[in-house]
Design a protein around this motif. Structure first.
Motif, PDB file in Angstrom:
ATOM      1  N   GLY A  31       0.814  -1.207   0.000  1.00 42.69           N
ATOM      2  CA  GLY A  31       0.000   0.000   0.000  1.00 42.69           C
ATOM      3  C   GLY A  31       0.844   1.253   0.000  1.00 42.69           C
ATOM      4  N   VAL A  32       1.911   1.255   0.793  1.00 46.76           N
ATOM      5  CA  VAL A  32       2.805   2.408   0.844  1.00 46.76           C
ATOM      6  C   VAL A  32       3.491   2.606  -0.506  1.00 46.76           C
ATOM      7  CG1 VAL A  32       4.935   3.312   1.875  1.00 46.76           C
ATOM      8  CG2 VAL A  32       3.178   2.293   3.339  1.00 46.76           C
ATOM      9  N   GLU A  33       3.896   1.504  -1.137  1.00 42.93           N
ATOM     10  CA  GLU A  33       4.537   1.610  -2.467  1.00 42.93           C
ATOM     11  C   GLU A  33       3.577   2.239  -3.473  1.00 42.93           C
ATOM     12  OE1 GLU A  33       5.671  -2.376  -3.295  1.00 42.93           O
ATOM     13  OE2 GLU A  33       7.448  -2.333  -1.985  1.00 42.93           O
ATOM     14  N   GLN A  34       2.299   1.821  -3.452  1.00 42.10           N
ATOM     15  CA  GLN A  34       1.308   2.382  -4.368  1.00 42.10           C
ATOM     16  C   GLN A  34       1.047   3.847  -4.050  1.00 42.10           C
ATOM     17  OE1 GLN A  34      -0.283   0.947  -7.138  1.00 42.10           O
ATOM     18  NE2 GLN A  34      -0.817   3.110  -7.386  1.00 42.10           N
ATOM     19  N   ALA A  35       0.994   4.188  -2.763  1.00 43.49           N
ATOM     20  CA  ALA A  35       0.759   5.574  -2.355  1.00 43.49           C
ATOM     21  C   ALA A  35       1.900   6.477  -2.815  1.00 43.49           C
ATOM     22  CB  ALA A  35       0.602   5.650  -0.836  1.00 43.49           C
ATOM     23  N   LEU A  36       3.126   5.980  -2.724  1.00 45.40           N
ATOM     24  CA  LEU A  36       4.276   6.754  -3.209  1.00 45.40           C
ATOM     25  C   LEU A  36       4.188   6.974  -4.720  1.00 45.40           C
ATOM     26  CD1 LEU A  36       7.146   5.102  -1.121  1.00 45.40           C
ATOM     27  CD2 LEU A  36       6.340   7.465  -0.928  1.00 45.40           C
ATOM     28  N   ALA A  37       3.724   5.935  -5.444  1.00 48.19           N
ATOM     29  CA  ALA A  37       3.571   6.072  -6.896  1.00 48.19           C
ATOM     30  C   ALA A  37       2.531   7.133  -7.228  1.00 48.19           C
ATOM     31  CB  ALA A  37       3.182   4.724  -7.504  1.00 48.19           C
ATOM     32  N   TRP A  38       1.444   7.183  -6.466  1.00 50.79           N
ATOM     33  CA  TRP A  38       0.407   8.194  -6.690  1.00 50.79           C
ATOM     34  C   TRP A  38       0.935   9.610  -6.457  1.00 50.79           C
ATOM     35  CZ3 TRP A  38      -4.277   5.613  -3.750  1.00 50.79           C
ATOM     36  CH2 TRP A  38      -4.836   4.631  -4.574  1.00 50.79           C
ATOM     37  N   THR A  39       1.939   9.739  -5.599  1.00 48.34           N
ATOM     38  CA  THR A  39       2.504  11.065  -5.314  1.00 48.34           C
ATOM     39  C   THR A  39       3.843  11.257  -6.026  1.00 48.34           C
ATOM     40  OG1 THR A  39       3.479  10.163  -3.270  1.00 48.34           O
ATOM     41  CG2 THR A  39       1.343  11.278  -3.082  1.00 48.34           C
ATOM     42  N   ASN A  40       4.025  10.483  -7.137  1.00 48.52           N
ATOM     43  CA  ASN A  40       5.192  10.612  -8.014  1.00 48.52           C
ATOM     44  C   ASN A  40       6.518  10.367  -7.290  1.00 48.52           C
ATOM     45  OD1 ASN A  40       3.573  11.379 -10.293  1.00 48.52           O
ATOM     46  ND2 ASN A  40       3.383  13.418  -9.382  1.00 48.52           N
ATOM     47  N   ARG A  41       6.528   9.356  -6.434  1.00 49.35           N
ATOM     48  CA  ARG A  41       7.745   8.979  -5.743  1.00 49.35           C
ATOM     49  C   ARG A  41       7.869   7.457  -5.734  1.00 49.35           C
ATOM     50  NH1 ARG A  41       6.666  12.096  -0.229  1.00 49.35           N
ATOM     51  NH2 ARG A  41       4.564  11.480  -0.833  1.00 49.35           N
ATOM     52  N   LYS A  42       9.058   6.974  -5.370  1.00 51.76           N
ATOM     53  CA  LYS A  42       9.241   5.551  -5.231  1.00 51.76           C
ATOM     54  C   LYS A  42      10.416   5.272  -4.301  1.00 51.76           C
ATOM     55  CE  LYS A  42      12.221   4.995  -9.313  1.00 51.76           C
ATOM     56  NZ  LYS A  42      12.414   4.264 -10.597  1.00 51.76           N
ATOM     57  N   ILE A  43      10.481   4.068  -3.794  1.00 50.82           N
ATOM     58  CA  ILE A  43      11.574   3.672  -2.922  1.00 50.82           C
ATOM     59  C   ILE A  43      12.667   3.050  -3.780  1.00 50.82           C
ATOM     60  CG2 ILE A  43      12.239   2.154  -1.028  1.00 50.82           C
ATOM     61  CD1 ILE A  43       9.393   2.344   0.027  1.00 50.82           C
ATOM     62  N   VAL A  44      13.888   3.520  -3.604  1.00 48.88           N
ATOM     63  CA  VAL A  44      15.014   2.957  -4.361  1.00 48.88           C
ATOM     64  C   VAL A  44      16.096   2.526  -3.384  1.00 48.88           C
ATOM     65  CG1 VAL A  44      14.568   4.372  -6.401  1.00 48.88           C
ATOM     66  CG2 VAL A  44      16.087   5.230  -4.627  1.00 48.88           C
ATOM     67  N   GLU A  45      16.859   1.525  -3.780  1.00 48.09           N
ATOM     68  CA  GLU A  45      17.967   1.052  -2.967  1.00 48.09           C
ATOM     69  C   GLU A  45      19.198   1.903  -3.261  1.00 48.09           C
ATOM     70  OE1 GLU A  45      18.696  -3.047  -3.490  1.00 48.09           O
ATOM     71  OE2 GLU A  45      16.715  -3.685  -2.807  1.00 48.09           O
ATOM     72  N   VAL A  46      19.939   2.247  -2.206  1.00 41.25           N
ATOM     73  CA  VAL A  46      21.156   3.054  -2.348  1.00 41.25           C
ATOM     74  C   VAL A  46      22.345   2.175  -1.951  1.00 41.25           C
ATOM     75  CG1 VAL A  46      22.383   5.089  -1.568  1.00 41.25           C
ATOM     76  CG2 VAL A  46      19.894   5.156  -1.821  1.00 41.25           C
ATOM     77  N   GLU A  47      23.289   2.085  -2.857  1.00 38.30           N
ATOM     78  CA  GLU A  47      24.469   1.265  -2.574  1.00 38.30           C
ATOM     79  C   GLU A  47      25.397   2.011  -1.615  1.00 38.30           C
ATOM     80  OE1 GLU A  47      26.354   0.214  -6.199  1.00 38.30           O
ATOM     81  OE2 GLU A  47      24.638  -0.993  -6.930  1.00 38.30           O
TER      82      GLU A  47
END
Length: 274
Positions: free
Chosen positions: A258-274
Motif C-alpha cells: 500500500g505504501v509503495e502504491q501511495a508513493l507512486a500516486w505522489t510521483n515517488r518511489k523507494i530505491v535502494e542506495v548502494e
C-alpha cells in the motif's frame, strides 16, 4: 440460630468447599475450574466461602466492601452472572444438606431454618447482581475507551501519506470516531493519500464494510485518495461471499504494498542506495 449456623460453616469449611467444588465442576457451562491453576481455584473458592459466611454476621459496610472486592476479581476471571448465581445456590445447598444430615435441621425447626436461608441468600443474590452489573459496565467502558484510543489515530508516514491502523471490532460508535479522526487528520497532515489498514480487524461483515466505505467516501470529499490495505485471504473470501462491492477502492494485501502504491500516486518511489 444464625450464630450456630455460622459456627458450623466455619468448623466444616473444608468439607463444604470440597462438595461445593464438585457440584460446580458438574455444571456444563463452567470453565473456571478447567482453565485456572489449582492455587487460584483454592484461593478464590475460599474467598467465596468467606464472603458467604460473612453475610451472616458482618456489618453492612464491611460486607459491602468484601462483596465489591470479590466481584471485581470474578469479573476479571470471566465468571458469568449465571455461574455466580449457580455458585451461591450450590453453596447454600451443600450447607443445608450437611445441617440436615447431622440433625441440626429437623421437622421442629425446619420453618425457622428455611426463613434463615431465605434471609441469607436473597440479599446476597441481589447485592452480587447489582455490584456485578456495575463492575462489568465499568470494565466494558474502560475497555471501549482503551480500544478507541488505540485504534483511531491517523499517522503520517511520509509527506502527503498517512495511515490509520484499525484494531478490533468496528461498531457504529467507533465508525463515527474513525471518520471524525480521518477528516481531522487529513486536514492537519495535508494528506493526499490515506491508507486504512484492517490487519487488526478480526471480522469484516456487511456492516463493517459499510462503515469502511463511508470513511473512504468522507476522505474523497476532502480531496484525498483512500486505499484499503491488510486484506487477508479469509477476509477477501468473506467479502466476495457477502457480495460486498469494493470496486471503487484500491486494495492491497499488505501495508508495505500500500505504501509503495501511495508513493507512486505522489510521483515517488523507494530505491535502494548502494
Amino acid at each position: 440460630m444464625n450464630k450456630k449456623m455460622t459456627t458450623f460453616m466455619q468448623d466444616n469449611i473444608e468439607e463444604i468447599l470440597v462438595e461445593w467444588q464438585e457440584l460446580m465442576k458438574d455444571d456444563s457451562d463452567e470453565r473456571f475450574f478447567q482453565v485456572m491453576s489449582q492455587d487460584v481455584i483454592t484461593k478464590t473458592s475460599r474467598e467465596f466461602a468467606e464472603l458467604m459466611i460473612s453475610n451472616l454476621f458482618e456489618g453492612e459496610n464491611d460486607y459491602d466492601n468484601r462483596l465489591k472486592e470479590f466481584t471485581n476479581k470474578v469479573v476479571r476471571f470471566g465468571w458469568s452472572i449465571s455461574f455466580v448465581m449457580s455458585a451461591i445456590n450450590h453453596f447454600a445447598q451443600v450447607v443445608y444438606e450437611m445441617l440436615e444430615k447431622n440433625k441440626t435441621i429437623n421437622e421442629q425447626n425446619l420453618k425457622e431454618y428455611v426463613m434463615i436461608f431465605t434471609n441469607w441468600i436473597s440479599p446476597m443474590r441481589d447485592g452480587i447482581l447489582e455490584t456485578y452489573a456495575k463492575t462489568w459496565e465499568r470494565t466494558v467502558q474502560l475497555q471501549r475507551m482503551a480500544l478507541q484510543e488505540l485504534s483511531a489515530s491517523l499517522i503520517p508516514v511520509f509527506d502527503k501519506i498517512s495511515v490509520m491502523p484499525l484494531v478490533g471490532t468496528i461498531d457504529t460508535e467507533r465508525a463515527k470516531l474513525i471518520i471524525e479522526n480521518l477528516l481531522e487528520g487529513v486536514v492537519k497532515h495535508r494528506a493526499e493519500v490515506v491508507l486504512l489498514d484492517i490487519t487488526g480487524v478480526p471480522v469484516v461483515d456487511t456492516m463493517v464494510a459499510h462503515h469502511i466505505i463511508q470513511a473512504a467516501d468522507a476522505v474523497r470529499l476532502v480531496g484525498a485518495k483512500c486505499m484499503l490495505v491488510g486484506i487477508r485471504p479469509e477476509i477477501a473470501q468473506t467479502i466476495v461471499t457477502l457480495g460486498i462491492n469494493l470496486k471503487d477502492f484500491t486494495t492491497t494485501s499488505t501495508l508495505q504494498r500500500g505504501v509503495e502504491q501511495a508513493l507512486a500516486w505522489t510521483n515517488r518511489k523507494i530505491v535502494e542506495v548502494e
